[in-house]
Design a protein around this motif. Structure first.
Motif, PDB file in Angstrom:
ATOM      1  N   LEU A 315      -9.512   3.829   0.270  1.00 37.53           N
ATOM      2  CA  LEU A 315      -9.142   3.420  -1.089  1.00 37.53           C
ATOM      3  C   LEU A 315      -7.639   3.194  -1.228  1.00 37.53           C
ATOM      4  N   LEU A 316      -7.302   2.060  -1.840  1.00 37.05           N
ATOM      5  CA  LEU A 316      -5.949   1.787  -2.315  1.00 37.05           C
ATOM      6  C   LEU A 316      -6.047   1.590  -3.819  1.00 37.05           C
ATOM      7  N   GLU A 317      -5.186   2.252  -4.566  1.00 32.12           N
ATOM      8  CA  GLU A 317      -5.187   2.117  -6.017  1.00 32.12           C
ATOM      9  C   GLU A 317      -3.762   1.917  -6.506  1.00 32.12           C
ATOM     10  N   ILE A 318      -3.561   0.881  -7.336  1.00 31.28           N
ATOM     11  CA  ILE A 318      -2.282   0.636  -7.985  1.00 31.28           C
ATOM     12  C   ILE A 318      -2.523   0.725  -9.484  1.00 31.28           C
ATOM     13  N   ARG A 319      -1.889   1.703 -10.111  1.00 34.97           N
ATOM     14  CA  ARG A 319      -2.119   1.975 -11.536  1.00 34.97           C
ATOM     15  C   ARG A 319      -0.785   1.846 -12.283  1.00 34.97           C
TER      16      ARG A 319
END
Length: 368
Positions: A315-319
Motif C-alpha cells: 500500500l501507498l497512500e498520499i493524504r
C-alpha cells in the motif's frame, strides 16, 4: 575480559561491513570512527582520507562537538605526525603525542591530546587513510592489545571503505547512464515530433486559411506532450537502485517539506511514514512515480496545510487536507489521473482516489 573485548571487535567490524551497502562513504567513516573509539575506550578518534593537494578530502572526528569543531578552524594539512603516518606504513603509539619529534602543535581551540595511537588504513599498497585515537579513558595509555585490535580493525575498515567507494561509484555511473538514456529517449520520441510541429506552424503562417494547419499544430503539440510525459515516467529513477523505495520517497518528501510554500506566505508540511520493503524494480518505479504525481497534484492544486505519504507492504497512500476536487473533472483537466491508473494497472495494482472539500486520499494497492 579479553574474550569480551575480542567479541566486541568482531561485532563492531561486522556492523561496519553490514552498513556499508546502505550508507554514503562519509557516513561509513563516521561509523568507523565511533566504533574505534568504543573499541579502545578512547575519548577522541579521527579518520582522515588524504587528497592530492596536501590536505584531506575527508576528516571525521569523534569526541568533538560541532561547536568545538567550528572553533578549531580549517581541516588539518598533511604535515607533522599526520604526514609521517601517511608516509610510513607503521603504527604510531605514543605515551604523549606532544613529545613526538614530528609534533607541530595544534590550533588554540583544539582539545589537548596525550596518549596516542594511529594506524594507516591500507588497501594493498595504497593508503586509503589514517585512523588514530587519543586520551584513553582508563589510566596507563594504550596497550599492546589495543594496538593489535586497532590493526585488525583497520583491516576491516579498509574493506568497508573500499566497498562503500565502489558502491557510490556504481550509483554515479547509474545516474550517468540514466541521463544518457533520457537524452536518447527524448531525441527519438520527442524531437521528431517537435520538428514536425515547427514545420506545420511555418506552413500555417504561409497559408491563406491557416485553420486546418493550426488544428494540426494543436494535435502535434498534445502528442508531443503525451510522449514526453511517457518518456519521463518510464525512466526508473536512478536513486531507487541505490537507496530503495522508502528512502527515495523519504528524501523526496524531505525536499518538498523544506521548499514548498517558501515565499508563498504559508508553508505546507509534507511528511513520510513507512519502512523499507522489497518490491520488483518495475513496481518500485511505478509506486515512486505515482507518489510524485499525487504529491505534485496535492501541492499544486489542493492548497493543503499537511500532506502525508504512507508506505507499507502492498500500500501507498498520499493524504492531504486541501480543498479537494472532482476526480471526473480532473481527468479532463490534465492532472494525470488516467496515466496514474494505467501505471498502476501495468503492475497489477489498483489506484483509488477519494476527494472532498476536506481533502484528498490517493491509495495505490500493489502485490506485496
Amino acid at each position: 575480559m579479553e574474550a569480551d573485548r575480542d567479541a566486541a571487535l568482531h561485532a563492531v567490524s561486522a556492523a561496519v561491513l553490514a552498513v556499508t551497502r546502505h550508507l554514503s562513504v562519509h557516513e561509513v567513516f563516521q561509523v568507523i570512527v565511533r566504533a574505534a573509539a568504543q573499541l579502545l575506550d578512547a575519548r577522541y578518534a579521527a579518520l582522515g582520507v588524504p587528497d592530492d593537494e596536501g590536505s584531506f578530502a575527508e576528516f571525521v572526528v569523534e569526541g568533538v562537538s560541532d561547536e568545538e569543531w567550528n572553533r578549531i578552524g580549517p581541516l588539518p594539512r598533511q604535515h607533522g605526525l599526520l604526514a609521517v603516518m601517511l608516509r610510513e606504513d607503521k603504527v604510531q603509539r605514543l605515551a604523549d603525542v606532544r613529545r613526538a619529534p614530528a609534533f607541530e602543535g595544534w590550533p588554540t581551540a583544539h582539545p589537548v591530546l596525550r596518549d596516542f595511537i594511529g594506524v594507516p588504513i591500507r588497501d594493498g599498497d595504497d593508503t586509503l587513510g589514517i585512523i588514530f585515537l587519543a586520551n584513553k579513558r582508563q589510566p596507563g595509555g594504550f596497550t599492546d592489545d589495543d594496538e593489535e585490535r586497532l590493526i585488525l580493525f583497520a583491516a576491516h575498515a579498509a574493506i568497508a571503505l573500499t566497498n562503500a567507494r565502489l558502491y557510490e561509484r556504481n550509483r554515479e555511473l547509474t545516474v550517468i547512464e540514466e541521463r544518457a538514456r533520457l537524452a536518447r529517449e527524448l531525441h527519438d520520441a520527442v524531437a521528431q515530433k517537435l520538428f514536425s510541429l515547427r514545420l506545420t506552424a511555418a506552413a500555417a503562417l504561409a497559408a491563406a486559411d491557416p485553420r486546418s494547419e493550426l488544428e494540426r499544430v494543436q494535435t502535434l503539440a498534445k502528442e508531443a506532450l503525451v510522449e514526453l510525459r511517457e518518456v519521463i515516467f518510464e525512466l526508473r529513477p536512478a536513486e531507487l537502485a541505490g537507496d530503495g523505495l522508502a528512502e527515495s520517497l523519504r528524501k523526496h518528501v524531505q525536499v518538498l517539506d523544506r521548499v514548498w510554500g517558501a515565499g508563498r506566505g504559508r508553508r505546507t508540511a509534507v511528511r513520510f511514514e513507512g519502512e523499507e520493503l522489497t518490491l520488483p524494480p518495475a513496481t518500485e518505479a511505478v509506486v515512486f512515480r505515482i507518489a510524485q504525481e499525487a504529491l505534485y497534484n496535492a501541492l499544486r492544486h489542493g492548497d493543503p496545510c499537511t500532506v502525508t505519504v504512507r508506505l507499507e507492504p502492498g500500500l501507498l497512500e498520499i493524504r492531504d487536507d486541501g480543498v479537494g476536487f472532482d476526480p471526473a473533472e480532473a481527468s479532463r483537466d490534465g492532472l494525470g489521473l488516467a496515466s496514474m491508473r494505467e501505471r498502476a494497472e501495468s503492475v497489477g495494482g489498483v489506484l483509488t482516489i477519494s476527494s472532498s472539500s476536506s481533502g484528498t486520499v490517493v491509495r495505490l494497492e500493489v502485490p506485496a
